[in-house]
Every structure is written in structure tokens, then in C-alpha cells.
Design a protein around this motif. Structure first.
Motif, PDB file in Angstrom:
ATOM      1  N   ILE A   1       0.857  -1.163   0.000  1.00  0.00           N
ATOM      2  CA  ILE A   1       0.000   0.000   0.000  1.00  0.00           C
ATOM      3  C   ILE A   1       0.907   1.231   0.000  1.00  0.00           C
ATOM      4  O   ILE A   1       1.873   1.315   0.749  1.00  0.00           O
ATOM      5  N   ASN A   2       0.591   2.191  -0.865  1.00  0.00           N
ATOM      6  CA  ASN A   2       1.356   3.427  -1.020  1.00  0.00           C
ATOM      7  C   ASN A   2       2.694   3.221  -1.722  1.00  0.00           C
ATOM      8  O   ASN A   2       3.462   4.160  -1.868  1.00  0.00           O
ATOM      9  N   CYS A   3       2.998   2.011  -2.162  1.00  0.00           N
ATOM     10  CA  CYS A   3       4.246   1.794  -2.885  1.00  0.00           C
ATOM     11  C   CYS A   3       4.199   2.540  -4.212  1.00  0.00           C
ATOM     12  O   CYS A   3       5.141   3.193  -4.591  1.00  0.00           O
ATOM     13  N   SER A   4       3.094   2.424  -4.914  1.00  0.00           N
ATOM     14  CA  SER A   4       2.896   3.180  -6.136  1.00  0.00           C
ATOM     15  C   SER A   4       1.493   3.739  -6.153  1.00  0.00           C
ATOM     16  O   SER A   4       0.538   3.070  -5.765  1.00  0.00           O
ATOM     17  N   ARG A   5       1.371   4.954  -6.600  1.00  0.00           N
ATOM     18  CA  ARG A   5       0.062   5.590  -6.674  1.00  0.00           C
ATOM     19  C   ARG A   5      -0.757   5.021  -7.825  1.00  0.00           C
ATOM     20  O   ARG A   5      -1.986   5.039  -7.785  1.00  0.00           O
ATOM     21  N   TYR A   6      -0.082   4.498  -8.852  1.00  0.00           N
ATOM     22  CA  TYR A   6      -0.792   4.153 -10.076  1.00  0.00           C
ATOM     23  C   TYR A   6      -1.072   2.667 -10.263  1.00  0.00           C
ATOM     24  O   TYR A   6      -2.034   2.306 -10.930  1.00  0.00           O
TER      25      TYR A   6
ATOM     26  N   THR B   1      10.375  -4.035  -9.665  1.00  0.00           N
ATOM     27  CA  THR B   1      10.759  -3.593  -8.331  1.00  0.00           C
ATOM     28  C   THR B   1      10.058  -2.283  -8.023  1.00  0.00           C
ATOM     29  O   THR B   1      10.009  -1.385  -8.870  1.00  0.00           O
ATOM     30  N   CYS B   2       9.524  -2.180  -6.824  1.00  0.00           N
ATOM     31  CA  CYS B   2       8.800  -0.977  -6.419  1.00  0.00           C
ATOM     32  C   CYS B   2       9.390  -0.417  -5.126  1.00  0.00           C
ATOM     33  O   CYS B   2       9.663  -1.160  -4.192  1.00  0.00           O
ATOM     34  N   THR B   3       9.596   0.890  -5.117  1.00  0.00           N
ATOM     35  CA  THR B   3      10.011   1.585  -3.905  1.00  0.00           C
ATOM     36  C   THR B   3       8.974   2.658  -3.612  1.00  0.00           C
ATOM     37  O   THR B   3       8.023   2.838  -4.367  1.00  0.00           O
ATOM     38  N   GLY B   4       9.154   3.383  -2.539  1.00  0.00           N
ATOM     39  CA  GLY B   4       8.182   4.403  -2.177  1.00  0.00           C
ATOM     40  C   GLY B   4       8.059   5.526  -3.181  1.00  0.00           C
ATOM     41  O   GLY B   4       7.066   6.247  -3.189  1.00  0.00           O
ATOM     42  N   SER B   5       9.052   5.699  -4.061  1.00  0.00           N
ATOM     43  CA  SER B   5       9.024   6.805  -5.010  1.00  0.00           C
ATOM     44  C   SER B   5       8.409   6.432  -6.346  1.00  0.00           C
ATOM     45  O   SER B   5       8.145   7.295  -7.176  1.00  0.00           O
ATOM     46  N   GLY B   6       8.183   5.143  -6.596  1.00  0.00           N
ATOM     47  CA  GLY B   6       7.620   4.721  -7.867  1.00  0.00           C
ATOM     48  C   GLY B   6       8.049   3.309  -8.225  1.00  0.00           C
ATOM     49  O   GLY B   6       8.411   2.521  -7.343  1.00  0.00           O
ATOM     50  N   VAL B   7       7.998   2.990  -9.525  1.00  0.00           N
ATOM     51  CA  VAL B   7       8.350   1.648  -9.967  1.00  0.00           C
ATOM     52  C   VAL B   7       9.491   1.677 -10.978  1.00  0.00           C
ATOM     53  O   VAL B   7       9.681   2.647 -11.707  1.00  0.00           O
ATOM     54  N   LYS B   8      10.262   0.574 -10.992  1.00  0.00           N
ATOM     55  CA  LYS B   8      11.314   0.351 -11.974  1.00  0.00           C
ATOM     56  C   LYS B   8      11.163  -1.065 -12.517  1.00  0.00           C
ATOM     57  O   LYS B   8      10.936  -1.994 -11.755  1.00  0.00           O
TER      58      LYS B   8
ATOM     59  N   LEU C   1       8.679   4.985 -13.553  1.00  0.00           N
ATOM     60  CA  LEU C   1       7.451   5.771 -13.461  1.00  0.00           C
ATOM     61  C   LEU C   1       7.316   6.264 -12.031  1.00  0.00           C
ATOM     62  O   LEU C   1       7.039   5.480 -11.119  1.00  0.00           O
ATOM     63  N   PRO C   2       7.538   7.542 -11.803  1.00  0.00           N
ATOM     64  CA  PRO C   2       7.462   8.076 -10.431  1.00  0.00           C
ATOM     65  C   PRO C   2       6.026   8.199  -9.950  1.00  0.00           C
ATOM     66  O   PRO C   2       5.089   8.256 -10.753  1.00  0.00           O
ATOM     67  N   ASN C   3       5.862   8.254  -8.634  1.00  0.00           N
ATOM     68  CA  ASN C   3       4.535   8.456  -8.051  1.00  0.00           C
ATOM     69  C   ASN C   3       3.985   9.848  -8.329  1.00  0.00           C
ATOM     70  O   ASN C   3       2.780  10.029  -8.477  1.00  0.00           O
ATOM     71  N   GLU C   4       4.881  10.827  -8.366  1.00  0.00           N
ATOM     72  CA  GLU C   4       4.452  12.208  -8.558  1.00  0.00           C
ATOM     73  C   GLU C   4       4.553  12.585 -10.026  1.00  0.00           C
ATOM     74  O   GLU C   4       5.636  12.665 -10.591  1.00  0.00           O
TER      75      GLU C   4
ATOM     76  N   ARG D   1       0.925   7.015 -27.168  1.00  0.00           N
ATOM     77  CA  ARG D   1       0.365   7.688 -26.002  1.00  0.00           C
ATOM     78  C   ARG D   1      -0.215   6.658 -25.054  1.00  0.00           C
ATOM     79  O   ARG D   1      -0.831   5.688 -25.476  1.00  0.00           O
ATOM     80  N   LEU D   2      -0.004   6.904 -23.764  1.00  0.00           N
ATOM     81  CA  LEU D   2      -0.467   6.021 -22.704  1.00  0.00           C
ATOM     82  C   LEU D   2      -1.401   6.791 -21.777  1.00  0.00           C
ATOM     83  O   LEU D   2      -1.063   7.887 -21.328  1.00  0.00           O
ATOM     84  N   TRP D   3      -2.583   6.235 -21.516  1.00  0.00           N
ATOM     85  CA  TRP D   3      -3.530   6.824 -20.579  1.00  0.00           C
ATOM     86  C   TRP D   3      -3.403   6.068 -19.266  1.00  0.00           C
ATOM     87  O   TRP D   3      -3.685   4.871 -19.191  1.00  0.00           O
ATOM     88  N   LEU D   4      -2.998   6.785 -18.213  1.00  0.00           N
ATOM     89  CA  LEU D   4      -2.661   6.171 -16.926  1.00  0.00           C
ATOM     90  C   LEU D   4      -3.558   6.729 -15.829  1.00  0.00           C
ATOM     91  O   LEU D   4      -3.685   7.947 -15.687  1.00  0.00           O
ATOM     92  N   THR D   5      -4.195   5.834 -15.055  1.00  0.00           N
ATOM     93  CA  THR D   5      -5.066   6.291 -13.986  1.00  0.00           C
ATOM     94  C   THR D   5      -4.620   5.726 -12.643  1.00  0.00           C
ATOM     95  O   THR D   5      -4.003   4.654 -12.588  1.00  0.00           O
ATOM     96  N   GLU D   6      -4.903   6.447 -11.578  1.00  0.00           N
ATOM     97  CA  GLU D   6      -4.515   5.991 -10.249  1.00  0.00           C
ATOM     98  C   GLU D   6      -5.291   4.745  -9.844  1.00  0.00           C
ATOM     99  O   GLU D   6      -6.471   4.598 -10.146  1.00  0.00           O
ATOM    100  N   GLY D   7      -4.602   3.837  -9.175  1.00  0.00           N
ATOM    101  CA  GLY D   7      -5.246   2.654  -8.624  1.00  0.00           C
ATOM    102  C   GLY D   7      -5.402   1.494  -9.577  1.00  0.00           C
ATOM    103  O   GLY D   7      -5.724   0.381  -9.160  1.00  0.00           O
ATOM    104  N   ILE D   8      -5.181   1.714 -10.880  1.00  0.00           N
ATOM    105  CA  ILE D   8      -5.298   0.638 -11.874  1.00  0.00           C
ATOM    106  C   ILE D   8      -4.048   0.555 -12.737  1.00  0.00           C
ATOM    107  O   ILE D   8      -3.501  -0.505 -12.973  1.00  0.00           O
ATOM    108  N   GLY D   9      -3.580   1.709 -13.224  1.00  0.00           N
ATOM    109  CA  GLY D   9      -2.441   1.711 -14.140  1.00  0.00           C
ATOM    110  C   GLY D   9      -2.896   2.104 -15.526  1.00  0.00           C
ATOM    111  O   GLY D   9      -3.662   3.058 -15.697  1.00  0.00           O
TER     112      GLY D   9
END
Length: 232
Positions: free
Chosen positions: A22-27, A89-96, A127-130, A200-208
Motif C-alpha cells: 500500500i502506497n508503494c505506487s500511486r498508479y 521492483t517498487c520503492t516508495g518513489s515509484g516503480v522500476k 514511473l514516479p509516483n508524482e 500515447r499512454l492513458w494512466l489512472t490511479e489505482g489501476i495503471g
């Protein structure tokens, strides 16, 4: 087969590289068993393929989460093309995403059975969280070397000019979403022949990813990939 390799690599750059805590990635949500179905259509809207993804395993250590995603790719007739898995791999700042893991499992086994050696190298896609409109994102690339019957073939895919274009509300068969729209250019080099495909990529929070479009260099639509099912 060569075209399939390119399509698969580009698809893996976009389709959920999920996250975990939880909170690892916003998206990207991550719970074991979470599944996504994406349907790809050509410029005329006819189905070309279907990809089913599932979060199969999640492990945590300190501030890092490693998630395994399985993928089943089927053609327009429903026949399975590829079954494989990869890690992120996921950290608090986003995913790699580690490109070394994108061609593992059954895919590599198939190559070995055909006496084909495959070596994959590259740099992580981040892909950063912010995210914010106008934000530039880091480039990424993957190189695939294939050796068979004394012949070598190199495929290079560079994801360049990544940027957050805008926010947009869209509706698909799976629902309505508020999305960030991320633009990038996918530059492929196969046997010395270079082609560039904007996307183009459409990205939404909670799903990706909700939708992704690929274009010719002149802007004409090539294909669309849309989220058709999501279960958490």
C-alpha cells in the motif's frame, strides 16, 4: 516472428508493471491474484490480440517490493501465442522494471527448444509516483540479441522523448477514468533498419494503464490497446 518480438517488447514497456505495498505506487495496485485483461485492435477497430496479466507473487524486504506478473498473450482467434512472466521492483518513489526479466520462463524455454539463444540487456523504465503536466520522464531501452543456426540478429527498442502531456477523462468498456496522458517515441532498430513509432499512454490511479495508442511516424493510428477487464 521478428515483428512479434518487437510488438511484445513495446507492449511490455506499457502494460502494467504493477506494484505492491500500500502506497508503494500511486498508479499500480498490487495484491496477489489481481488481474488485468487488455484487448488490442488495429486501426479499423478489429481485434488483433488479447493479453491477460495476473499478479502471481509479491515479496517485501525493507523499503523494496518485488512483484511477479504472469502474462498470457493470445491471437485474434484466441490461440495462445506466449505464456511468460517478469519481475518489477517498487520503492516508495515509484516503480522500476528490470528488462533482464522480461523474457523469462516459457518464452526462453521455447527459444531453447528451437535451438535459439537469446540475450536481453537494457535500462530500467521508471514511473514516479508524482506526475505533473509538462514533466519529462527518463528514457529507457532494451536490446535483444538472437543467435540461431550461425546467424545473429539484434533488435533494439529505445523509448525516448517521454513526457506527461495532459490530463484527460476517458471512457472504455471497463469504465470511466481520469488519466494522465504520457507521450513517448518507440524507436526500433532491426538488422540496421530504424523505425520510429510515437505512442500515447492513458494512466489512472489505482489501476495503471487504461489505454495505449501507437502511431506511424506521420501520426496515423496503427493500433489501440484498451483495458477490458480488471479484478482486484
Amino acid at each position: 516472428m521478428r515483428n512479434l518480438f518487437i510488438v511484445l517488447i513495446i507492449s511490455l514497456l506499457y502494460i502494467p508493471k504493477v506494484v505492491s505495498q500500500i502506497n508503494c505506487s500511486r498508479y499500480y495496485p498490487l495484491e496477489e491474484g489481481t488481474s488485468f485483461e487488455y484487448t488490442s485492435t488495429n486501426k479499423k477497430g478489429k481485434i488483433e490480440s488479447t493479453a491477460n496479466y495476473m499478479v502471481s507473487k509479491v515479496s517485501n524486504s525493507a523499503n523494496t517490493t518485488v512483484a511477479e506478473m504472469t502474462i498470457n498473450l493470445s491471437d485474434k482467434k484466441g490461440k495462445e501465442i506466449i505464456q511468460s512472466s517478469y519481475n518489477i521492483t517498487c520503492t516508495g518513489s515509484g516503480v522500476k522494471i528490470d528488462f533482464q526479466s522480461l523474457m523469462a520462463g516459457d518464452m526462453i524455454k521455447q527459444y531453447h527448444e528451437m535451438d535459439i539463444d537469446v540475450a536481453l540487456t537494457g535500462t530500467d523504465i521508471e514511473l514516479p509516483n508524482e506526475l505533473s503536466i509538462g514533466q519529462e520522464l527518463t528514457n529507457a531501452n532494451v536490446t535483444m540479441n538472437i543467435s540461431m543456426a550461425g546467424m545473429n540478429m539484434k533488435t533494439i527498442v529505445n523509448m525516448i522523448n517521454r513526457k506527461v502531456e495532459k490530463k484527460e477523462n476517458i471512457t472504455t468498456i471497463s469504465g470511466s477514468y481520469e488519466c494522465f496522458v504520457i507521450y513517448s517515441e518507440n524507436e526500433s532498430q532491426v538488422m540496421g533498419i530504424k523505425r520510429t513509432y510515437p505512442s500515447r499512454l492513458w494512466l489512472t490511479e489505482g489501476i495503471g494503464m487504461v489505454k495505449q495508442e501507437s502511431y506511424k511516424s506521420n501520426g496515423d493510428l496503427i493500433s489501440t490497446t484498451t483495458l477490458t477487464k480488471f479484478n482486484k
